[in-house]
Design a protein around this motif. Structure first.
Motif, mmCIF file in Angstrom:
data_model
loop_
_atom_site.group_PDB
_atom_site.id
_atom_site.type_symbol
_atom_site.label_atom_id
_atom_site.label_comp_id
_atom_site.label_asym_id
_atom_site.label_seq_id
_atom_site.Cartn_x
_atom_site.Cartn_y
_atom_site.Cartn_z
ATOM 1 N N ARG A 244 -3.361 57.275 25.976
ATOM 2 C CA ARG A 244 -2.201 57.230 25.068
ATOM 3 C C ARG A 244 -0.975 57.863 25.726
ATOM 4 N NH1 ARG A 244 -0.665 61.075 21.078
ATOM 5 N NH2 ARG A 244 0.652 60.185 19.433
ATOM 6 N N ARG B 283 -5.504 54.606 15.233
ATOM 7 C CA ARG B 283 -5.697 54.061 13.904
ATOM 8 C C ARG B 283 -7.204 53.927 13.650
ATOM 9 N NH1 ARG B 283 -1.396 48.963 13.767
ATOM 10 N NH2 ARG B 283 0.500 50.193 14.149
ATOM 11 N N VAL C 244 -9.719 54.399 17.216
ATOM 12 C CA VAL C 244 -9.240 53.178 17.872
ATOM 13 C C VAL C 244 -7.791 53.408 18.291
ATOM 14 C CG1 VAL C 244 -8.816 50.705 17.643
ATOM 15 C CG2 VAL C 244 -10.800 51.753 16.523
ATOM 16 N N VAL D 269 -4.369 51.794 19.351
ATOM 17 C CA VAL D 269 -3.634 50.536 19.262
ATOM 18 C C VAL D 269 -2.358 50.687 20.075
ATOM 19 C CG1 VAL D 269 -2.513 48.883 17.723
ATOM 20 C CG2 VAL D 269 -4.601 50.077 16.995
ATOM 21 N N ALA E 173 -6.131 46.687 21.181
ATOM 22 C CA ALA E 173 -6.952 47.767 20.632
ATOM 23 C C ALA E 173 -7.942 48.236 21.693
ATOM 24 C CB ALA E 173 -7.698 47.302 19.383
ATOM 25 N N ARG F 5 -11.101 50.950 22.290
ATOM 26 C CA ARG F 5 -12.062 51.839 21.631
ATOM 27 C C ARG F 5 -13.126 52.253 22.631
ATOM 28 N NH1 ARG F 5 -12.716 46.966 19.309
ATOM 29 N NH2 ARG F 5 -11.677 47.679 17.407
ATOM 30 N N ASP G 146 -9.528 44.880 23.365
ATOM 31 C CA ASP G 146 -9.511 43.670 22.532
ATOM 32 C C ASP G 146 -8.067 43.353 22.170
ATOM 33 O OD1 ASP G 146 -10.358 41.517 21.123
ATOM 34 O OD2 ASP G 146 -10.893 42.645 19.314
#
Length: 923
Positions: A852, A865, A869, A871, A877, A879, A889
């Motif tokens: 992040r 989120r 997860v 985003v 996404a 995870r 994904d």
């Protein structure tokens, strides 16, 4: 490499815990400096032996079993205070109040000087020992300020905060070793330690509790993101070794759930006080007593407000008897973030409600609920107040330190309450034995309850009350007396030898031995016999040992010839000395110049010079009167003094001895007529919990310590069957049950072999850096040792090595060649076949929080989120699965952002993930 050695607490009935962990490169970590109520220095000999090689120290719980010997080691072991110590803030604060209570309550905590130490310091005066008998002389007890100073040295840590510790000055480099503390439950701030060093991942979990309680939350084993609390945290999963305690796992019939436990305790209290009896609950003074105090306070508050005088509890008073109870509660009020979430929300809601009422508040409005500021529990910190409370009539509930009934106010309470069959003693934990002393009073009572309440071949059920019916139990009476006769000189010589030892080894505590307790030492104020201007022809630290030895010998009684020129100051009626032909010190008057103590800021400050001026009797009387009036106004519910007694009133202890003293231990028999019960408030994991968690943790090695022999061996056998049920013998998980002093090898590379790399192989290695570790893929061919030149013997001197290297090779027999095989490059004709077999893989661990930060640094939006997860830019996404794999994904595959010409979001995220990992290629 990882070696583990239990120094105390393995297959033993003593609760004391000490463990030594050793990693590659000579890194040694001491976890816990525990002691039991015997306070024998024999239990600390291994720690003293390892002090010069320790890298740092970790503390797990604020209990006597885990840090009871910390102050003793700081005061009496040279170099110990130079070793960095790490613990959580609650362990530091509550450990300080615990040891202050301990040293104030029992003289044995100062420890008896062993006979060997007295014999060594006495030299030829061994006859002073009266035939080898130990006179039981006590060491100098640390002051309250010294205890506080020792705990200030400890480095505070927070939960889940990876930290690279600083090694001690005499330790080898730690090479990126990382420690992380996780919540262990059981006590406030108690820790499960995760130690990562290279490929070795060690989890040290001794004394933990998975269940949530009133004040304490459960251990932090479960709770991985997206698992719903069904998976173990990734950092604690699949460690090289899991070191776990087996204490109390054989008590399978005793109720353990908090609700059943609380109800059993309260029912016993209600029945006893309704019958006019009193209840004694012995507990520790800083850890588990918080849970008991909170439960009783909330129960009294609820029942007296709902039922009023109809409640049997309305006529009973609650007392918390501990010499440092007030300080402990003050510290606890500032530690809400370390407590269970429910109690934090309760206090926050109370504060918010009070803020809303303050706008139109009246004097009779109910005050806000302050954490651990009791309205029904009275704190007793003075022995005189405890004696007055015990002599009063009426039912009462007494929480008193300590659980062992060997020291503290619980020992005074049991003497007073034991003779009445209406009274009840509720034991809250199984007390261990006291080393060489065997069973203490607390263990005798527990064994008595266990024997009378259990059926043959079964464990005792919970909530069972037995009638002692005149049982005789042994009780030790401990008192101190001043030294007399030959004991004074014996104590002088011991202090002199200790100063010599501290100065020679460079310890920081040499000055602490020169205190007012050494009232018979005429020369304790001088730090050195010589000064900068003394005429001695030599300088430097090389003379520390000689100077210290000379300083010690002067106290032992020497002839005039041995004293030399010092006879002028050490002998009376001596006024002249022949100095012709003398050298060095012998030709000058022996001036003893005191050295000024300095530190990095200049002259060392003496706090006693800045002590506030004492009040005169009139002012002191007025201040005590004002304090009494204030306490009478506030009421005794807030822990104030009874009958207007001031907390500033000095302790009236006629048995207290100032200066050097010895201890006299007398045995007597105490007749027990009261009733005895047991409710498990120890807050430890049971057998069922540990069996379930071990299957989820799946350690490569499992080590059990911290329990008695029978329960340790039984739990190890059950765990061995459960872990290896579906595993072949080649990959079976080892379960160790070491005894005290036994070192076991629990390394992950137990089946590793040593090879040599050829020069061509070394030149072609392509290293990748992952979190400070170098990673490289090697594909080669193993060949026999080279016969080009004979090996160089390691025992040769440098001169011989140089001659051998310069000289031509001399043929020798093949049995002297190096037998280590060599890993060489694969020939070109075999490289293609090998490359097709080996597959590349990723190495390393990328945290989503780090990803992040990277995404935000590159100008992209990233936020968490759902359940863990990440985003990114609203389209991709990321995870992390329970097995540690990263899944990506979403996103526009192959699209190009027209604004900056860069790849689409999906490709950028994937590239950042690959950069955070090492792609280890097989070919």
């Amino acid at each position: 490499m990882f070696n583990f050695t239990p120094l105390l607490g393995a297959q033993s009935s003593s609760p004391a815990s000490q463990s030594l962990l050793e990693f590659d490169g000579g890194i040694q970590i001491l976890i816990d400096v525990g002691w039991d109520e015997d306070f024998s220095v024999e239990q600390l000999k291994e720690i003293e032996r390892h002090v010069p090689t320790l890298s740092f120290i970790l503390l797990t719980h604020a209990t006597t079993a885990h840090l009871g010997a910390y102050v003793h080691c700081c005061k009496n072991f040279p170099l110990f205070t130079r070793i960095p110590v790490y613990a959580t803030n609650p362990v530091i604060s509550l450990g300080r109040t615990l040891l202050q209570d301990l040293y104030e309550s029992t003289p044995l905590a100062s420890s008896i000087i062993p006979t060997e130490a007295l014999s060594e310091s006495a030299y030829s005066f061994s006859s002073a020992l009266e035939g080898g008998k130990n006179p039981s002389i006590l060491r100098q007890a640390p002051t309250q300020q010294e205890i506080a100073d020792y705990f200030v040295r400890i480095n505070p840590l927070r939960y889940s905060q990876p930290h690279q510790p600083i090694p001690s000055p005499h330790s080898p480099p730690l090479n990126g070793l990382t420690i992380t503390a996780y919540n262990a439950g059981h006590t406030l701030g108690g820790s499960i330690w995760h130690i990562q060093h290279g490929m070795e991942s060690v989890v040290y979990a001794v004394d933990w509790n998975q269940a949530r309680e009133h004040v304490l939350s459960g251990a932090a084993w479960l709770g991985g993101p997206g698992t719903g609390g069904s998976e173990v945290l990734e950092q604690l999963r699949r460690p090289t070794a899991l070191i776990c305690s087996s204490k109390g796992t054989d008590m399978v019939k005793v109720a353990r759930s908090p609700s059943k436990r609380d109800e059993a305790l309260l029912e016993m209290i209600r029945a006893t006080v309704a019958n006019g009896g009193s209840v004694l609950i012995p507990s520790d003074s800083s850890a588990r007593i918080l849970e008991l105090a909170y439960l009783l306070e909330e129960t009294w508050k609820r029942e007296t407000s709902d039922m009023g005088s109809a409640s049997p509890l309305s006529n009973a008073k609650i007392y918390l008897a501990s010499r440092t109870g007030g300080a402990t509660m003050r510290y606890v009020r500032s530690m809400l973030e370390w407590m269970e979430e429910g109690i934090v929300k309760e206090f926050e809601a109370s504060a918010a409600d009070q803020g809303r009422r303050n706008k139109g508040a009246k004097d009779d409005d109910r005050a806000a609920k302050v954490p651990f500021e009791f309205s029904h529990i009275t704190l007793l910190e003075r022995k005189t107040r405890v004696a007055r409370m015990l002599g009063a009539a009426g039912p009462r509930v007494i929480l008193a330190s300590d659980a062992s009934l060997e020291w503290g106010f619980s020992k005074d309470a049991i003497r007073s309450l034991a003779s009445d069959d209406k009274n009840l003693v509720i034991l809250t934990e199984r007390v261990g034995e006291l080393g060489a002393q065997g069973k203490g009073l607390g263990r005798y009572l527990w064994d008595l309850w266990n024997r009378r309440s259990a059926s043959p071949g079964q464990d005792a059920p919970s909530a069972t009350i037995i009638d002692a019916s005149g049982e005789q139990v042994p009780l030790r009476t401990i008192r101190t007396v001043a030294l007399e006769g030959h004991e004074v000189s014996l104590y002088q010589r011991f202090l002199a030898s200790q100063r010599q030892r501290q100065t020679t080894m460079g310890g920081d505590n040499a000055a602490m031995l020169e205190t007012s307790a050494d009232v018979f030492d005429d020369f304790s104020s001088t730090e050195s016999e010589s000064s900068e201007d003394s005429g001695y022809p030599y300088r430097g630290k090389a003379l520390n040992a000689t100077a210290a030895l000379q300083h010690a010998r002067n106290k032992l009684g020497m002839t005039d010839a041995e004293l030399g020129v010092k006879v002028l100051i050490h002998r009376k009626n001596v006024y002249d000395y022949e100095v012709r032909g003398k050298k060095g010190k012998q030709k000058m008057f022996p001036l003893q110049a005191k050295k000024r103590r300095t530190d990095e800021y200049g002259d060392r400050i003496r706090p006693e010079e800045f002590a506030p001026k004492k009040e005169n009797p009139v002012d002191q009387k007025n201040s005590e009167t004002n304090a009494n009036l204030k306490r009478q106004k506030d009421g005794e519910g807030q822990g104030g003094a009874e009958d207007g007694e001031s907390d500033s009133e000095p302790e009236d202890d006629p048995d207290k001895v100032e200066g050097p003293s010895k201890v006299i231990i007398e045995s007597e028999s105490l007749e027990i007529r009261c009733r005895i019960a047991f409710v498990d408030f120890s807050g430890l994991h049971d057998r069922r919990t540990i069996q379930q968690l071990i299957l989820l943790i799946r350690p490569r090695k499992l080590i059990f310590v911290g329990g008695e022999q029978s329960e340790t061996l039984a739990l190890a056998e059950i765990s061995r069957i459960a872990l290896n049920a579906n595993t072949d013998s080649a990959s079976a998980i080892d379960v160790f049950t070491p005894t005290v002093g036994t070192m076991i090898d629990a390394s992950v590379d137990t089946n590793a072999w040593t090879v040599k790399l050829s020069h061509s192989m070394v030149r072609n290695l392509h290293w990748q850096n992952v979190r400070g570790m170098g990673v490289v893929a090697i594909t080669g061919r193993l060949t026999a040792a080279s016969l080009d030149s004979p090996p160089i013997e390691e025992t040769d001197t440098p001169a011989k090595k140089k001659v051998r290297l310069d000289a031509p090779a001399i043929p020798v027999s093949s049995n002297k060649y190096s037998q280590t095989p060599i890993l060489d490059m694969i020939p070109a004709n075999m490289a293609t076949a090998v490359r097709s077999v080996a597959q590349p893989f990723h190495f390393g661990d990328l945290r989503l929080a780090d990803l992040r930060k990277l995404m935000k640094a590159n100008g992209m939006q990233a936020e968490f989120r759902g359940e863990g997860v990440l985003v990114i830019s609203g389209t991709v996404a990321v995870r992390k699965t329970a097995t540690g794999q990263i899944e990506i994904d979403g996103g526009a595959y192959g699209n190009v952002d027209a604004r900056n010409g860069d790849a689409a979001t999906f490709s950028r995220v994937r590239r950042q993930i690959y950069e955070g990992l090492a792609v280890v290629a097989g070919g």
